[in-house]
Design a protein around this motif. Structure first.
Motif, short mmCIF file in Angstrom:
data_model
loop_
_atom_site.label_atom_id
_atom_site.label_comp_id
_atom_site.label_asym_id
_atom_site.label_seq_id
_atom_site.Cartn_x
_atom_site.Cartn_y
_atom_site.Cartn_z
N UNK A 17 0.83 -1.21 0.00
CA UNK A 17 0.00 0.00 0.00
C UNK A 17 0.86 1.26 0.00
N UNK A 18 1.96 1.22 0.72
CA UNK A 18 2.84 2.39 0.76
C UNK A 18 3.57 2.59 -0.57
N UNK A 19 4.01 1.49 -1.17
CA UNK A 19 4.67 1.59 -2.48
C UNK A 19 3.68 2.14 -3.51
N UNK A 20 2.46 1.61 -3.51
CA UNK A 20 1.46 2.06 -4.46
C UNK A 20 1.15 3.55 -4.27
N UNK A 79 -5.14 -0.96 -7.32
CA UNK A 79 -4.49 -0.70 -6.03
C UNK A 79 -4.68 -1.89 -5.10
N UNK A 80 -3.66 -2.27 -4.37
CA UNK A 80 -2.26 -1.84 -4.41
C UNK A 80 -1.38 -2.80 -5.20
N UNK A 81 -1.91 -3.42 -6.26
CA UNK A 81 -1.17 -4.46 -6.97
C UNK A 81 -0.49 -4.03 -8.27
N UNK A 82 -1.06 -3.06 -8.99
CA UNK A 82 -0.47 -2.70 -10.29
C UNK A 82 -0.88 -1.29 -10.69
N UNK A 107 3.13 -5.07 -8.06
CA UNK A 107 3.49 -5.20 -6.65
C UNK A 107 2.90 -6.51 -6.11
N UNK A 108 3.75 -7.31 -5.48
CA UNK A 108 3.32 -8.57 -4.88
C UNK A 108 3.67 -8.53 -3.40
N UNK A 109 2.65 -8.45 -2.52
CA UNK A 109 2.93 -8.48 -1.08
C UNK A 109 3.56 -9.82 -0.70
N UNK A 110 4.65 -9.76 0.06
CA UNK A 110 5.32 -10.97 0.54
C UNK A 110 5.09 -11.15 2.03
N UNK A 111 4.23 -10.35 2.58
CA UNK A 111 3.92 -10.34 4.00
C UNK A 111 3.41 -8.96 4.34
N UNK A 112 3.15 -8.69 5.61
CA UNK A 112 2.58 -7.40 5.99
C UNK A 112 3.52 -6.21 5.78
N UNK A 113 4.83 -6.46 5.71
CA UNK A 113 5.75 -5.33 5.58
C UNK A 113 6.85 -5.59 4.55
N UNK A 114 6.53 -6.36 3.51
CA UNK A 114 7.50 -6.63 2.46
C UNK A 114 6.76 -6.78 1.13
N UNK A 115 7.33 -6.19 0.07
CA UNK A 115 6.69 -6.19 -1.24
C UNK A 115 7.71 -6.42 -2.33
N UNK A 116 7.40 -7.33 -3.25
CA UNK A 116 8.21 -7.51 -4.44
C UNK A 116 7.65 -6.57 -5.51
N UNK A 117 8.52 -5.73 -6.07
CA UNK A 117 8.09 -4.74 -7.05
C UNK A 117 8.82 -5.00 -8.37
N UNK A 118 8.04 -5.14 -9.43
CA UNK A 118 8.59 -5.31 -10.77
C UNK A 118 8.24 -4.09 -11.60
N UNK A 119 9.24 -3.47 -12.19
CA UNK A 119 9.06 -2.36 -13.11
C UNK A 119 9.29 -2.89 -14.52
N UNK A 120 8.28 -2.72 -15.37
CA UNK A 120 8.40 -3.15 -16.76
C UNK A 120 8.29 -1.97 -17.71
N UNK A 121 9.07 -2.01 -18.77
CA UNK A 121 9.03 -1.01 -19.83
C UNK A 121 8.80 -1.78 -21.13
N UNK A 122 7.63 -1.57 -21.75
CA UNK A 122 7.21 -2.33 -22.93
C UNK A 122 7.06 -1.37 -24.11
#
Length: 164
Positions: A17-20, A79-82, A107-122
């Motif tokens: 949520x914070x990243x988003x 929100x808060x996934x993409x 954004x993929x939550x890996x727990x309550x305080x960790x997120x995997x973030x993928x940035x794509x440029x297409x």
């Protein structure tokens, strides 16, 4: 055949949520970018819906005008996934024309305080005529990693929401 797509992934020690929230704030994009091309948001309203337009002031030494403005159109907002947008331009009051390249964060939550973030440029939808003027991609894969690192720093510094 080469795929017209670059991506990078980092894990952040903050909730999705914070990243988003940072990604949905056009004012944060200048600090995330890292190329020095983004100068300032023209439209500062948070990104809240697909179809929303937001403009950014830009500068590039090889652009014919040096200083110019892009208009972005939100094409993904879950929100808060993409979140993602097409980049284009507009001449005067004309409808925006989009170049065919998309920036997208997943954004993929890996727990309550960790997120995997993928940035794509297409840039797979960029027409041949545009490719004759602009080299794609206009940066290397290390740019995406750098942008994610800037985003991680911003999210770590972002104030935490508190409830009562």
């Amino acid at each position: 055949m080469a795929r017209d797509y670059l991506s990078a992934t980092l894990t952040f020690a903050v909730p999705a949520e914070r990243v988003f929230a940072v990604l949905a704030d056009p004012a944060a994009h200048v600090a995330i970018d890292g190329t020095g091309w983004l100068r300032e948001p023209v439209d500062r309203a948070p990104l809240t819906e697909v179809g929303q337009l937001f403009r950014m002031d830009m500068h590039h030494d090889r652009h014919p005008d040096g200083d110019y403005q892009v208009v972005n159109k939100v094409v993904v907002l879950d929100a808060p996934r993409a979140i993602g947008w097409l980049t284009g331009s507009r001449n005067g009051d004309a409808e925006p024309e989009f170049g065919g390249w998309v920036w997208r964060y997943d954004l993929v939550p890996l727990g309550p305080s960790e997120t995997e973030v993928t940035l794509g440029y297409d840039w797979s939808a960029v027409p041949r005529s545009r490719r004759e003027v602009i080299r794609f991609p206009p940066f290397g894969p290390d740019h995406l990693v750098g942008s994610l690192r800037h985003l991680a720093e911003l999210t770590a510094a972002a104030p935490r929401a508190t409830g009562r």
